[in-house]
Design a protein around this motif. Structure first.
Motif, PDB file in Angstrom:
ATOM      1  N   TYR A  58       0.841  -1.193   0.000  1.00 54.68           N
ATOM      2  CA  TYR A  58       0.000   0.000   0.000  1.00 54.68           C
ATOM      3  C   TYR A  58       0.875   1.241   0.000  1.00 54.68           C
ATOM      4  O   TYR A  58       2.036   1.217   0.414  1.00 54.68           O
ATOM      5  N   ILE A  59       0.299   2.305  -0.539  1.00 53.63           N
ATOM      6  CA  ILE A  59       0.957   3.602  -0.515  1.00 53.63           C
ATOM      7  C   ILE A  59      -0.050   4.637  -0.035  1.00 53.63           C
ATOM      8  O   ILE A  59      -1.251   4.505  -0.269  1.00 53.63           O
ATOM      9  N   SER A  60       0.457   5.634   0.665  1.00 50.82           N
ATOM     10  CA  SER A  60      -0.405   6.719   1.112  1.00 50.82           C
ATOM     11  C   SER A  60      -0.411   7.805   0.047  1.00 50.82           C
ATOM     12  O   SER A  60       0.350   7.763  -0.920  1.00 50.82           O
ATOM     13  N   GLN A  61      -1.242   8.805   0.245  1.00 48.40           N
ATOM     14  CA  GLN A  61      -1.310   9.884  -0.740  1.00 48.40           C
ATOM     15  C   GLN A  61      -0.017  10.688  -0.786  1.00 48.40           C
ATOM     16  O   GLN A  61       0.320  11.255  -1.827  1.00 48.40           O
ATOM     17  N   ASP A  62       0.716  10.733   0.326  1.00 47.09           N
ATOM     18  CA  ASP A  62       1.919  11.573   0.348  1.00 47.09           C
ATOM     19  C   ASP A  62       3.223  10.787   0.489  1.00 47.09           C
ATOM     20  O   ASP A  62       4.272  11.366   0.760  1.00 47.09           O
ATOM     21  N   ASP A  63       3.173   9.470   0.299  1.00 52.19           N
ATOM     22  CA  ASP A  63       4.397   8.675   0.432  1.00 52.19           C
ATOM     23  C   ASP A  63       4.313   7.440  -0.457  1.00 52.19           C
ATOM     24  O   ASP A  63       3.598   6.497  -0.157  1.00 52.19           O
ATOM     25  N   TRP A  64       5.060   7.481  -1.558  1.00 46.63           N
ATOM     26  CA  TRP A  64       5.107   6.345  -2.492  1.00 46.63           C
ATOM     27  C   TRP A  64       6.468   5.645  -2.453  1.00 46.63           C
ATOM     28  O   TRP A  64       6.747   4.781  -3.281  1.00 46.63           O
ATOM     29  N   THR A  65       7.321   6.031  -1.513  1.00 42.21           N
ATOM     30  CA  THR A  65       8.725   5.629  -1.574  1.00 42.21           C
ATOM     31  C   THR A  65       8.959   4.125  -1.429  1.00 42.21           C
ATOM     32  O   THR A  65       9.989   3.622  -1.855  1.00 42.21           O
ATOM     33  N   ASN A  66       8.008   3.408  -0.810  1.00 43.28           N
ATOM     34  CA  ASN A  66       8.211   1.968  -0.654  1.00 43.28           C
ATOM     35  C   ASN A  66       7.848   1.183  -1.909  1.00 43.28           C
ATOM     36  O   ASN A  66       8.141  -0.014  -2.014  1.00 43.28           O
ATOM     37  N   LEU A  67       7.208   1.838  -2.868  1.00 45.18           N
ATOM     38  CA  LEU A  67       6.660   1.123  -4.024  1.00 45.18           C
ATOM     39  C   LEU A  67       7.716   0.360  -4.827  1.00 45.18           C
ATOM     40  O   LEU A  67       7.519  -0.829  -5.122  1.00 45.18           O
ATOM     41  N   PRO A  68       8.853   0.992  -5.213  1.00 45.64           N
ATOM     42  CA  PRO A  68       9.848   0.237  -5.985  1.00 45.64           C
ATOM     43  C   PRO A  68      10.355  -1.009  -5.259  1.00 45.64           C
ATOM     44  O   PRO A  68      10.516  -2.067  -5.874  1.00 45.64           O
ATOM     45  N   GLU A  69      10.570  -0.889  -3.958  1.00 42.78           N
ATOM     46  CA  GLU A  69      11.057  -2.036  -3.191  1.00 42.78           C
ATOM     47  C   GLU A  69      10.008  -3.146  -3.138  1.00 42.78           C
ATOM     48  O   GLU A  69      10.327  -4.336  -3.289  1.00 42.78           O
ATOM     49  N   ALA A  70       8.746  -2.770  -2.928  1.00 46.81           N
ATOM     50  CA  ALA A  70       7.681  -3.769  -2.842  1.00 46.81           C
ATOM     51  C   ALA A  70       7.512  -4.515  -4.158  1.00 46.81           C
ATOM     52  O   ALA A  70       7.400  -5.745  -4.178  1.00 46.81           O
ATOM     53  N   VAL A  71       7.520  -3.781  -5.286  1.00 47.69           N
ATOM     54  CA  VAL A  71       7.372  -4.431  -6.592  1.00 47.69           C
ATOM     55  C   VAL A  71       8.603  -5.277  -6.898  1.00 47.69           C
ATOM     56  O   VAL A  71       8.496  -6.408  -7.410  1.00 47.69           O
ATOM     57  N   GLY A  72       9.793  -4.775  -6.566  1.00 45.53           N
ATOM     58  CA  GLY A  72      11.010  -5.552  -6.783  1.00 45.53           C
ATOM     59  C   GLY A  72      11.013  -6.836  -5.980  1.00 45.53           C
ATOM     60  O   GLY A  72      11.387  -7.902  -6.494  1.00 45.53           O
ATOM     61  N   GLU A  73      10.578  -6.765  -4.729  1.00 46.16           N
ATOM     62  CA  GLU A  73      10.506  -7.953  -3.880  1.00 46.16           C
ATOM     63  C   GLU A  73       9.493  -8.945  -4.445  1.00 46.16           C
ATOM     64  O   GLU A  73       9.719 -10.164  -4.429  1.00 46.16           O
ATOM     65  N   PHE A  74       8.393  -8.432  -4.945  1.00 49.54           N
ATOM     66  CA  PHE A  74       7.388  -9.294  -5.561  1.00 49.54           C
ATOM     67  C   PHE A  74       7.968 -10.052  -6.758  1.00 49.54           C
ATOM     68  O   PHE A  74       7.744 -11.258  -6.917  1.00 49.54           O
ATOM     69  N   LEU A  75       8.735  -9.361  -7.585  1.00 50.13           N
ATOM     70  CA  LEU A  75       9.293  -9.994  -8.783  1.00 50.13           C
ATOM     71  C   LEU A  75      10.277 -11.100  -8.449  1.00 50.13           C
ATOM     72  O   LEU A  75      10.458 -12.032  -9.246  1.00 50.13           O
ATOM     73  N   THR A  76      10.908 -11.038  -7.280  1.00 48.65           N
ATOM     74  CA  THR A  76      11.841 -12.111  -6.909  1.00 48.65           C
ATOM     75  C   THR A  76      11.121 -13.436  -6.693  1.00 48.65           C
ATOM     76  O   THR A  76      11.754 -14.497  -6.753  1.00 48.65           O
ATOM     77  N   LEU A  77       9.804 -13.387  -6.440  1.00 46.70           N
ATOM     78  CA  LEU A  77       9.044 -14.631  -6.266  1.00 46.70           C
ATOM     79  C   LEU A  77       9.118 -15.498  -7.516  1.00 46.70           C
ATOM     80  O   LEU A  77       9.003 -16.724  -7.442  1.00 46.70           O
ATOM     81  N   PHE A  78       9.320 -14.851  -8.673  1.00 45.43           N
ATOM     82  CA  PHE A  78       9.318 -15.592  -9.933  1.00 45.43           C
ATOM     83  C   PHE A  78      10.696 -16.147 -10.263  1.00 45.43           C
ATOM     84  O   PHE A  78      10.870 -16.836 -11.263  1.00 45.43           O
TER      85      PHE A  78
END
Length: 247
Positions: A58-78
């Motif tokens: 999840y991301i808040s309206q004023d903080d998207w900074t975790n997004l790249p890490e979360a998507v990158g971590e997700f891609l490692t599942l593959f």
């Protein structure tokens, strides 16, 4: 002040939600109820939710900074030796008041642009960078991903309304192996899902919906379709970093 966003989450994390913001708990419960409805059109989403194979962030309206890490971590599942077809759903903190569809569409592309701008891996040379090319698809960490938006402003296309939060779905192309647009299995699966979508929405298939590789199709238009049966016009808001430099 919105709570700081977090990283990649499992179904267990979402259910043991002491550290999660209240808005997310509420929106996840709505999401789960919707996706587990026996008539919900997407078999893959239903199965994934039931078996705990989906991942969330999840991301808040004023903080998207975790997004790249979360998507990158997700891609490692593959990269793991598994045939599980994981999907990722990013919940966006709701607006204070529900917006128009164009408001959500604009934020959707802002989020996709932000994710691309933070990407540290080069875009594959053999893949188009211009979204107007029929073979363009979004890449992150070098991986092709289909990203689609769901928002509360969808009033007719109810399959794209998963609650008060905008929800971005991420499906790496790896999960479509054997289900490509020209493969028999892919054609059959797609038609079954589309029949169920039309039943839910009480609308014909949106004209921008097709399969990747269709020379008369732009993938970006399928990411955030209209709430009607009219094709999207205009240019894609996304711009590759290299094209920005030369524009």
């Amino acid at each position: 002040m919105a709570l700081k966003s977090s990283g990649l989450l499992t179904k267990e994390d979402m259910e043991n939600h002491e550290q999660l913001p209240e808005w997310l708990i509420k929106e996840y419960q709505t999401f789960e109820k919707t996706v587990l409805d026996p008539t919900f059109p997407c078999y893959f989403g239903m199965k994934g939710q039931r078996k705990g194979e989906l991942r969330y962030a999840y991301i808040s309206q004023d903080d998207w900074t975790n997004l790249p890490e979360a998507v990158g971590e997700f891609l490692t599942l593959f990269n793991e030796a598994t045939k599980i077809k994981h999907g990722l759903f990013i919940f966006v903190e709701p607006f204070e008041e529900e917006g128009r569809l164009d408001d959500y569409r604009a934020q959707f592309w802002d989020i996709i642009q932000y994710l691309h701008d933070q990407d540290t891996v080069e875009w594959p040379e053999d893949h188009p960078k211009d979204p107007e090319h029929f073979l363009w698809d979004f890449h992150f960490k070098g991986e092709p991903i289909f990203v689609f938006g769901n928002a509360p402003a969808y009033k007719q296309r109810k399959t794209r309304d998963l609650g008060n939060s905008m929800v971005l779905g991420f499906q790496p192309r790896a999960i479509f192996q054997g289900l490509e647009g020209t493969e028999k299995g892919g054609i059959m699966s797609r038609e079954k899902v589309r029949e169920r979508v039309e039943a839910w929405d009480q609308l014909p298939k949106h004209p921008d919906i097709s399969h990747f590789g269709d020379p008369d199709h732009n993938e970006w238009k399928q990411s955030f379709i209209g709430d009607d049966i009219e094709p999207i016009t205009g240019k894609c808001p996304f711009m590759h970093k290299d094209l920005k430099i030369h524009s």
